[in-house]
Design an enzyme around this catalytic site. Structure first.
Site, PDB file in Angstrom:
ATOM      1  N   SER A  11      -2.459  -8.207   3.226  1.00  0.00           N
ATOM      2  CA  SER A  11      -2.970  -8.105   4.597  1.00  0.00           C
ATOM      3  C   SER A  11      -3.285  -9.498   5.142  1.00  0.00           C
ATOM      4  CB  SER A  11      -4.220  -7.235   4.630  1.00  0.00           C
ATOM      5  OG  SER A  11      -3.950  -5.990   4.023  1.00  0.00           O
ATOM      6  N   MET A  15       3.285  -9.220  -0.722  1.00  0.00           N
ATOM      7  CA  MET A  15       2.690  -8.616   0.476  1.00  0.00           C
ATOM      8  C   MET A  15       1.171  -8.618   0.363  1.00  0.00           C
ATOM      9  SD  MET A  15       5.159  -5.645   1.759  1.00  0.00           S
ATOM     10  CE  MET A  15       6.907  -5.986   1.985  1.00  0.00           C
ATOM     11  N   HIS A  59       0.846  -1.207   0.000  1.00  0.00           N
ATOM     12  CA  HIS A  59       0.000   0.000   0.000  1.00  0.00           C
ATOM     13  C   HIS A  59       0.876   1.250   0.000  1.00  0.00           C
ATOM     14  CE1 HIS A  59      -2.802  -2.932   2.139  1.00  0.00           C
ATOM     15  NE2 HIS A  59      -3.515  -2.557   1.098  1.00  0.00           N
TER      16      HIS A  59
END
Ligand code: PAF
Length: 283
Positions: free
Chosen positions: A186, A184, A37
Site C-alpha cells: 500500500s 506490492m 491482498h
C-alpha cells in the site's frame, strides 16, 4: 457483501456461522488493497465457508512521526476489490471501537520482535500482535492468511498463536510483485515515478544475492556486500537494515544455506519499504 463496524455484531455473526457448522477465514489488512491482498483472499475463499477481511489502520502499530495519519485509505475501492476477490464480509471498526478509553492490555512476543523491523520500529510488533489477537477474538477465524512480504510479522504471529494456544491456522502466502519486480505494498502509492524506479533496487538486491548463493557463495559477509552494492547504486535509496538471518528462527548467521533469509528495509526518499527473499526459494 456486508460491511460490519460493530465488534458485538461481528462476534454474533461469527457465533452463528460456527453454530451452523461453517468455517471462518480472516484476511487482516489495513486497507488500500492491492493484488497481494487479493491473493490472500482468493486462497482464503478456497479454505473456508465465511470469508472475512478486516480493514483497520491500527494506530498502536505506528510510532511517533510515522505515517499513521497519511496512511492511504479508500473504502469504496477496497470494497470493490474485496467483493471481486470473493470476500463475504468486511469488518471495519473505528479506532474508538477497538481501543475504547481505559484500554490497557497488550500482547508482546518478546524475542522474535527484537531484530529487523522490531529494532527500527520500537513497539510496532506489540501493536500488531495486540490488534491481531483482538481480531482473532472478534472474528473467531479457523484460518487466517498473511503475506510473506511481512516475513517477520508472519513469524511473530505464528509464535503468538502457538504460545497462546489460539485455535487458528496461520497461512503464509507468497510475495506478489509488480511485473518489474517491485513487491506490492500500500505504501508504494507514496512513491513518485522516479522513486518508483529507484525502489526496484530492493528486488534487484535480493535477486543478485540469490544468484550469488546459487553460484556457490555461502559467506554472509560477501553476500551482504553483494546486496549492499546494488542498493548503493541508487542515490535515492538509504538502507535501514539489510540482514541475513535464519529463515526459521531469525537468528543471525555467518554462513548461508537454502533457508537463509535476506531481509531488507530501505528508505526511498521519505518512504520506507521492506522486502525479503529466502536464498534457496523463489517468492
Ligand atoms: O500487515 C498488515 O497490514 C497489518 O500489520 C495487520 C496484520 C493487518 C495488523 O494491523
Amino acid at each position: 457483501m456486508r460491511i460490519v463496524t460493530s465488534i458485538a455484531e461481528m462476534q454474533s455473526i461469527a457465533r452463528t456461522a460456527h453454530g451452523a457448522g461453517k468455517t471462518i477465514g480472516l484476511v487482516p489488512t489495513m486497507g488500500f488493497l492491492h493484488q497481494g491482498h487479493a491473493s490472500l483472499m482468493h486462497e482464503g475463499r478456497k479454505r473456508c465457508d465465511l470469508l472475512v477481511t478486516s480493514i483497520f489502520v491500527n494506530p498502536t502499530q505506528f510510532g511517533v512521526g510515522e505515517d499513521f495519519e497519511r496512511y492511504p485509505r479508500d473504502m469504496e475501492r477496497d470494497s470493490a476489490l474485496a467483493q471481486e476477490a470473493g470476500v463475504d464480509l468486511i469488518f471495519a471498526p473505528a479506532a474508538t471501537e477497538m481501543y475504547p478509553s481505559g484500554f490497557e492490555t497488550y500482547v508482546d512476543v518478546e524475542r522474535l520482535t527484537l531484530p529487523l523491523c522490531g529494532a527500527s520500529r520500537p513497539g510496532h510488533f506489540r501493536g500488531v500482535t495486540t490488534v491481531v489477537c483482538k481480531l482473532f477474538n472478534i472474528v473467531q477465524p479457523d484460518v487466517a492468511l498473511f503475506g510473506k512480504k511481512d516475513f517477520q510479522q508472519l513469524a511473530v504471529i505464528r509464535r503468538m498463536t502457538a504460545d497462546l494456544n489460539m485455535a487458528v491456522g496461520i497461512v503464509g502466502m507468497p510475495i506478489i510483485r509488480e511485473p518489474d519486480g517491485l513487491a506490492m505494498s500500500s505504501r508504494n502509492s507514496y512513491l513518485s515515478p522516479a522513486e518508483r524506479r529507484s525502489a526496484l533496487c530492493l528486488n534487484r538486491a535480493i535477486t543478485a544475492a540469490r544468484a550469488a548463493f546459487r553460484a556457490g557463495e555461502t559467506s554472509v559477509a560477501r553476500l551482504r556486500e553483494r546486496a549492499e552494492a546494488i542498493i548503493a547504486e541508487e542515490p535515492a535509496a538509504l538502507i535501514d537494515y539489510l540482514e541475513y538471518r535464519d529463515g526459521d528462527t531469525l537468528a543471525e548467521c555467518s554462513q548461508a544455506d537454502h533457508r537463509t533469509l535476506l531481509a531488507l528495509a530501505v528508505k526511498i526518499g521519505q518512504t520506507r519499504l521492506i522486502d525479503n527473499g529466502i536464498m534457496g526459494e523463489d517468492d
